[in-house]
Write an enzyme that holds these catalytic residues in place. Structure first.
Site, PDB file in Angstrom:
ATOM      1  N   SER A 203       0.846  -1.186   0.000  1.00  0.00           N
ATOM      2  CA  SER A 203       0.000   0.000   0.000  1.00  0.00           C
ATOM      3  C   SER A 203       0.881   1.235   0.000  1.00  0.00           C
ATOM      4  O   SER A 203       2.023   1.210   0.476  1.00  0.00           O
ATOM      5  CB  SER A 203      -0.888   0.007   1.251  1.00  0.00           C
ATOM      6  OG  SER A 203      -1.481   1.270   1.453  1.00  0.00           O
TER       7      SER A 203
ATOM      8  N   TYR B 160      -0.528  -0.561  10.083  1.00  0.00           N
ATOM      9  CA  TYR B 160      -0.815  -0.933   8.690  1.00  0.00           C
ATOM     10  C   TYR B 160       0.380  -0.605   7.785  1.00  0.00           C
ATOM     11  O   TYR B 160       0.783  -1.407   6.938  1.00  0.00           O
ATOM     12  CB  TYR B 160      -2.065  -0.175   8.245  1.00  0.00           C
ATOM     13  CG  TYR B 160      -2.549  -0.470   6.855  1.00  0.00           C
ATOM     14  CD1 TYR B 160      -3.227  -1.650   6.559  1.00  0.00           C
ATOM     15  CD2 TYR B 160      -2.373   0.459   5.827  1.00  0.00           C
ATOM     16  CE1 TYR B 160      -3.702  -1.895   5.274  1.00  0.00           C
ATOM     17  CE2 TYR B 160      -2.846   0.223   4.549  1.00  0.00           C
ATOM     18  CZ  TYR B 160      -3.506  -0.953   4.278  1.00  0.00           C
ATOM     19  OH  TYR B 160      -3.975  -1.190   3.011  1.00  0.00           O
TER      20      TYR B 160
ATOM     21  N   LYS C  78       2.565  -3.264   5.626  1.00  0.00           N
ATOM     22  CA  LYS C  78       2.586  -3.154   4.171  1.00  0.00           C
ATOM     23  C   LYS C  78       4.001  -2.922   3.640  1.00  0.00           C
ATOM     24  O   LYS C  78       4.346  -3.392   2.555  1.00  0.00           O
ATOM     25  CB  LYS C  78       1.650  -2.033   3.715  1.00  0.00           C
ATOM     26  CG  LYS C  78       0.167  -2.373   3.875  1.00  0.00           C
ATOM     27  CD  LYS C  78      -0.175  -3.704   3.235  1.00  0.00           C
ATOM     28  CE  LYS C  78      -1.665  -3.957   3.152  1.00  0.00           C
ATOM     29  NZ  LYS C  78      -1.967  -5.301   2.593  1.00  0.00           N
TER      30      LYS C  78
END
Length: 307
Positions: free
Chosen positions: A152, A165, A169
């Site tokens: 991401s 997150y 990622k």
């Protein structure tokens, strides 16, 4: 050139909704048999239901394809091994693993509980590793495999409130690089997709007009290339709204400081030179950096290093 997946078996995690659903349908439409994996949780990881995965299986079967649903929690190694075993028992092989499952537990780092940090890393990173690891021996034995990890922009570039997150990622790059090297001799190609899509994960972040442009279906064509027969390997593909790009990591030429000149003050004084992008290059592996620095040090000292 027509890209087809006839005779191939694919596992798509998080395939009940959004990007995963689009990927599963895209693979099935081009001939793949698909394991539709979805635990059926909310985007925060809460709850559990097979309804979404079953609905995608029904869509695939309605188009004349073959699929079955499996509700494995990808962070549970035993559940993932069972999923892969069922695919091999039913269809005799597993060719493609699309790691798409994910959750969000956003908070600024100072307010985040570490169990929330660990949970997101478990689902995204450990989950992807679990799926790849369970598929690995089958792919090695058949001398063919295609694995895609999902990164991401939050991991590549950062995003406020997403330390858990973003860390998970960003870790996909390291996992991809090593699996690419270790799988090459057995015909296993490993890539990373960095999508920007309008899904339930981004529903609160995007204006309505952007959501229409960033539909998951605008990204799946890129994913299908990354798992195709002629797929590249070790590629980070950015994708969104029908736009595609490659993200690469470069290292600047840098500087070499010798002996008594190698001080913190000297490093600070030369930061602009260290960061100068002119003549930056991609390094093939970790040892490439070691070689580069040793050769630079030898050259600065007038030494010849046979390396």
């Amino acid at each position: 050139m027509s890209i087809r997946f006839d005779g191939r078996v694919a596992i798509v995690t998080g395939a009940g909704v959004g990007l995963g659903r689009s990927h599963a349908l895209g693979l099935a439409a081009r001939g793949a048999k698909v394991v539709v994996n979805d635990l059926g949780v909310g985007r925060d990881g809460a709850g559990q239901s097979s309804e979404a995965a079953d609905a995608v299986v029904a869509e695939i079967e309605a188009m004349g394809g073959e699929a079955f649903a499996h509700g494995a929690d990808v962070s549970d190694e035993a559940a993932v091994e069972d999923m892969v075993a069922q695919a091999v028992d039913r269809w005799g092989r597993v060719d493609i693993a699309v790691n798409n499952a994910g959750i969000l537990l956003d908070k600024t780092f100072g307010k985040m509980e570490m169990r929330a940090f660990a949970k997101v890393v478990d689902v995204h990173l450990i989950g992807s590793a679990n799926v790849a690891h369970a598929c690995w021996p089958h792919m090695r034995a058949q001398k063919y495999g295609r694995i895609v990890l999902t990164s991401s922009a939050s991991g590549l570039y950062g995003n406020f409130g997403q330390s858990n997150y973003g860390a998970a990622k960003a870790a996909m790059l390291g996992l991809m690089n090593v699996l690419h090297m270790e799988g090459a001799r057995d015909g296993i190609r490993v890539n990373t997709l960095a999508p920007t899509a309008a899904t339930r994960m981004t529903a609160d972040l995007l204006p309505e007009a952007a959501q229409e442009l960033l539909a998951p279906e605008t990204i799946t064509p890129g994913l299908l290339v990354l798992v195709s027969e002629d797929a590249p390997s070790q590629m980070i593909m950015g994708a969104g709204a029908g736009s595609y790009a490659e993200t690469r990591i470069y290292e600047t030429r840098g500087i070499t400081l010798m002996d008594e000149d190698n001080t913190p003050e000297a490093v600070a004084a030369r930061l602009n030179d260290i960061r100068d992008p002119q003549d930056q290059e991609q390094l093939g592996d970790a040892f490439g950096q070691t070689r580069k620095y040793a050769l630079s040090a030898a050259k600065a000292r007038g030494l010849k290093l046979d390396w």
